[in-house]
Design an enzyme around this catalytic site. Structure first.
Site: not given
Ligand code: GAR
Length: 198
Positions: A13, A93-94, A108, A110, A144, A146, A175
């Site tokens: 996290g 993965i949703l 998101n 990545h 789709e 990412d 990030e």
């Protein structure tokens, strides 16, 4: 009006905490819940210490029934009523059906320079390809994997001899910078791309 942000995690996290720490003062958002698909995720305790509601929805308890897991996740999100959902190291993965329900409201982060290296093992794949540059991307989540519109990227140079863990350690601080910057802008309706790094 202040926007409510739900954050989904699976691990330590650190990105979640960088978002949480930024949501102060004149920030247009406040965190409303942190949800993990793994009860043991270290980020849950960090979020709780920061005074944020937390919830674990253990995907393993649903076996192969992905839609039952997603339905529990969706119900928990609806109950928390977020305006924006941030995936921050969320490693499930949703399905397109789930993502459609949060279309235009889900972000998101990545660890690659998308569209390069969707999916897993991004640092190793960049090294194996002999790339000069690597980095991270914040994007809108669409059906789709990412693949949604890019809202920001940070680019770093890969040095000769960089290993996967060295590269991961170089990318992670970017990030932590990039995601909060993008969230602030996104919440204010600004989808112009943020560009950081070299
Ligand atoms: C981060 O590097 C994030 O980009 C990555 O997982 C890590 C989570 O770290 N996400 C993905 O690979 C998603 N496909 P954190 O739990 O310390 O934020």
């Amino acid at each position: 009006m202040t926007k409510r942000v739900a954050i989904l995690i699976s691990g330590g996290g650190s990105n979640m905490m960088s978002l949480v720490q930024d949501m102060n003062g004149d920030h247009p958002c406040r965190p409303c819940i942190v949800i993990s698909n793994l009860p043991e995720a270290g980020g849950l305790a960090k979020a709780a210490s920061a005074g944020i509601e937390t919830l674990a929805i253990d995907h393993k308890q649903f076996g192969k029934d992905r839609s039952a897991f997603e339905s529990a996740l969706h119900d928990a999100l609806v109950a928390a009523a977020p305006d924006i959902v941030c995936l921050a190291g969320f490693m499930r993965i949703l399905s397109p059906a789930f993502m459609a329900k949060w279309d235009g409201r889900m972000l998101n982060i990545h660890p690659s320079l998308l569209p390069k290296y969707r999916g897993l093992h991004t640092h190793q794949r960049a090294i194996d390809a002999g790339d000069d540059y690597h980095g991270c991307t914040v994007h809108e989540v669409t059906a789709e994997l990412d693949g949604g519109p890019i809202l920001g990227q940070a680019r770093i140079a890969i040095a000769a001899g960089d290993t996967t863990s060295v590269l991961a350690a170089k990318v992670l601080p970017f990030e932590h910078q990039l995601y909060p910057m993008v969230l602030r802008r996104f919440a204010a309706g600004d989808r112009d791309q943020v560009v950081l790094g070299v």
